[in-house]
Enzyme design. Structure first.
Site, PDB file in Angstrom:
ATOM      1  N   TYR A 197      30.696   7.683 -21.435  1.00 27.60           N
ATOM      2  CA  TYR A 197      30.845   7.294 -22.847  1.00 27.60           C
ATOM      3  C   TYR A 197      30.040   6.012 -23.113  1.00 27.60           C
ATOM      4  CZ  TYR A 197      32.842   5.580 -27.202  1.00 27.60           C
ATOM      5  OH  TYR A 197      32.988   5.104 -28.481  1.00 27.60           O
TER       6      TYR A 197
ATOM      7  N   SER B 263      28.899   1.315 -30.140  1.00 31.01           N
ATOM      8  CA  SER B 263      30.179   0.713 -29.724  1.00 31.01           C
ATOM      9  C   SER B 263      29.861  -0.595 -29.007  1.00 31.01           C
ATOM     10  CB  SER B 263      30.896   1.657 -28.757  1.00 31.01           C
ATOM     11  OG  SER B 263      31.942   0.978 -28.092  1.00 31.01           O
TER      12      SER B 263
HETATM   13  N1  NAP Z   1      38.057   3.959 -32.254  1.00 29.13           N
HETATM   14  C1  NAP Z   1      37.420   3.162 -31.432  1.00 29.13           C
HETATM   15  O1  NAP Z   1      38.038   2.352 -30.703  1.00 29.13           O
HETATM   16  C2  NAP Z   1      35.905   3.165 -31.421  1.00 29.13           C
HETATM   17  C3  NAP Z   1      35.246   2.029 -30.906  1.00 29.13           C
HETATM   18  C4  NAP Z   1      33.846   2.035 -30.885  1.00 29.13           C
HETATM   19  C5  NAP Z   1      33.139   3.117 -31.360  1.00 29.13           C
HETATM   20  N2  NAP Z   1      33.800   4.199 -31.852  1.00 29.13           N
HETATM   21  C6  NAP Z   1      33.002   5.333 -32.342  1.00 29.13           C
HETATM   22  O2  NAP Z   1      33.298   5.538 -33.701  1.00 29.13           O
HETATM   23  C7  NAP Z   1      32.988   6.888 -34.059  1.00 29.13           C
HETATM   24  C8  NAP Z   1      34.130   7.460 -34.870  1.00 29.13           C
HETATM   25  O3  NAP Z   1      35.285   7.551 -34.061  1.00 29.13           O
HETATM   26  P1  NAP Z   1      36.752   7.186 -34.582  1.00 29.13           P
HETATM   27  O4  NAP Z   1      37.188   5.956 -33.886  1.00 29.13           O
HETATM   28  O5  NAP Z   1      36.809   7.220 -36.047  1.00 29.13           O
HETATM   29  O6  NAP Z   1      37.572   8.378 -33.903  1.00 29.13           O
HETATM   30  P2  NAP Z   1      38.316   9.643 -34.545  1.00 29.13           P
HETATM   31  O7  NAP Z   1      39.352   9.213 -35.499  1.00 29.13           O
HETATM   32  O8  NAP Z   1      38.725  10.467 -33.361  1.00 29.13           O
HETATM   33  O9  NAP Z   1      37.168  10.387 -35.361  1.00 29.13           O
HETATM   34  C9  NAP Z   1      36.150  11.125 -34.738  1.00 29.13           C
HETATM   35  C10 NAP Z   1      35.501  12.017 -35.763  1.00 29.13           C
HETATM   36  O10 NAP Z   1      34.491  12.793 -35.112  1.00 29.13           O
HETATM   37  C11 NAP Z   1      34.743  14.173 -35.365  1.00 29.13           C
HETATM   38  N3  NAP Z   1      34.344  14.973 -34.232  1.00 29.13           N
HETATM   39  C12 NAP Z   1      34.803  14.903 -32.955  1.00 29.13           C
HETATM   40  N4  NAP Z   1      34.261  15.867 -32.208  1.00 29.13           N
HETATM   41  C13 NAP Z   1      33.432  16.579 -33.028  1.00 29.13           C
HETATM   42  C14 NAP Z   1      32.613  17.706 -32.852  1.00 29.13           C
HETATM   43  N5  NAP Z   1      32.516  18.317 -31.666  1.00 29.13           N
HETATM   44  N6  NAP Z   1      31.911  18.164 -33.899  1.00 29.13           N
HETATM   45  C15 NAP Z   1      32.003  17.575 -35.117  1.00 29.13           C
HETATM   46  N7  NAP Z   1      32.777  16.497 -35.352  1.00 29.13           N
HETATM   47  C16 NAP Z   1      33.477  16.012 -34.315  1.00 29.13           C
HETATM   48  C17 NAP Z   1      36.243  14.265 -35.595  1.00 29.13           C
HETATM   49  O11 NAP Z   1      36.573  15.377 -36.410  1.00 29.13           O
HETATM   50  P3  NAP Z   1      37.136  16.789 -35.910  1.00 29.13           P
HETATM   51  O12 NAP Z   1      38.060  16.517 -34.775  1.00 29.13           O
HETATM   52  O13 NAP Z   1      37.772  17.309 -37.143  1.00 29.13           O
HETATM   53  O14 NAP Z   1      35.922  17.562 -35.514  1.00 29.13           O
HETATM   54  C18 NAP Z   1      36.496  12.983 -36.386  1.00 29.13           C
HETATM   55  O15 NAP Z   1      36.193  13.185 -37.738  1.00 29.13           O
HETATM   56  C19 NAP Z   1      32.722   7.621 -32.731  1.00 29.13           C
HETATM   57  O16 NAP Z   1      31.322   7.764 -32.550  1.00 29.13           O
HETATM   58  C20 NAP Z   1      33.294   6.678 -31.686  1.00 29.13           C
HETATM   59  O17 NAP Z   1      32.645   6.827 -30.440  1.00 29.13           O
HETATM   60  C21 NAP Z   1      35.173   4.249 -31.897  1.00 29.13           C
END
Ligand code: NAP
Length: 257
Positions: free
Chosen positions: A153, A140
């Protein structure tokens, strides 16, 4: 005989789902991992009918101790070998650290750092033997600086960035591409989980497809670190030029509530 596969954690939504759509046309078997079986099944069905590839769904809570080993066992029971590993599953908790839920905080560290590290460690030997593989770790932009009110985080993502850069150097010349992806705010389920819905960072969010496209391109071009989104690109430089204390103060103003 084993079949080569692309494994994507957190593929049930957001950036992971967008990445699955980009990897699918490569015609390699896909393994989609998360906790939400219905969402994974629906995506698997869609990608299978669109691209004619085998798409496997593995429901696994990666916060559980030993989850990485369970997942790798299931993958090997399917006679698959990991050729591409996308460590995308992750979440954040935004709160003053003293008030943050202890179990949630530990679970976040387990998912964002431990599962990612263990999966990478277990996938690497076969990749090294073949002299081919790809590893994408989602960090991130918060990896570049301390983030008050998002402290653990941001620290977990600093770990992902540092670990990935070091690993990329160890893998240089060995046929294995390793990329750390640093997205800024992205329009996914992340903000509801992180308790940042409606905040300024949420309002500045990019689309998950744009993030995934930049990430995918960077991995295939052998880039070690990619900061996605035009507005976010200067952040690493800004962090080198501005004193860390000032950046931490500015971030606390942005994140504080
Ligand atoms: N969105 C942002 O602003 C942002 C910015 C920078 C980095 N990121 C990073 O991008 C990555 C993806 O996040 P996203 O933004 O796409 O958010 P998201 O839509 O909430 O997706 C998160 C994914 O991780 C899975 N997950 C969460 N907890 C889990 C667990 N305990 N075991 C297995 N799977 C799990 C969720 O699926 P289930 O709930 O079905 O398990 C979902 O598929 C993350 O590493 C996040 O830190 C996000």
């Amino acid at each position: 005989m084993t079949t080569l596969a692309t494994v994507i954690t957190g593929a049930s939504g957001g950036i992971g789902e967008a990445l699955a759509r980009l990897f699918a046309p490569e015609q390699q078997a896909l393994v989609l991992v998360a906790r939400s079986k219905d969402k994974l099944d629906a995506l698997a069905k869609e990608l299978n009918s669109k691209h004619g590839i085998k798409v496997h769904v593995i429901v696994q809570d990666l916060q559980e101790i030993g989850a990485a080993a369970n997942l790798m066992n299931e993958i090997s029971n399917l006679k698959l070998s990991v050729d591409t590993l996308v460590n995308n599953a992750g979440f954040g908790v935004s709160a003053p650290f003293a008030k943050a839920d202890a179990a949630k905080t530990s679970g976040m560290m387990q998912l964002n750092m431990v599962a990612l590290t263990e999966l990478t460690h277990m996938a690497l030997p076969a990749m090294l033997e073949r002299g081919h593989g790809r590893i994408m770790n989602i960090a991130s932009v918060v990896a570049f600086q301390p983030c008050p009110y998002f402290a653990v985080y941001a620290a977990s993502k600093a770990y992902v960035l540092s670990f990935t850069e070091a690993l990329a150097e160890e893998m240089r010349g060995r046929g294995i591409l390793v990329t750390a992806v640093c997205p800024g705010s992205t329009d996914t389920g992340f903000h509801s989980v992180a308790n940042t819905k409606g905040s300024l960072v949420d309002k500045m969010a990019e689309s998950p497809l744009m993030v995934a496209e930049e990430a995918y391109k960077a991995l295939n071009n052998g880039k070690t670190v990619v900061v996605t989104g035009l507005l976010n690109k200067p952040l690493p430089l800004v962090n080198r030029l501005v004193p860390r204390k000032a950046m931490t103060w500015a971030t606390s103003k942005l994140m504080g509530r």
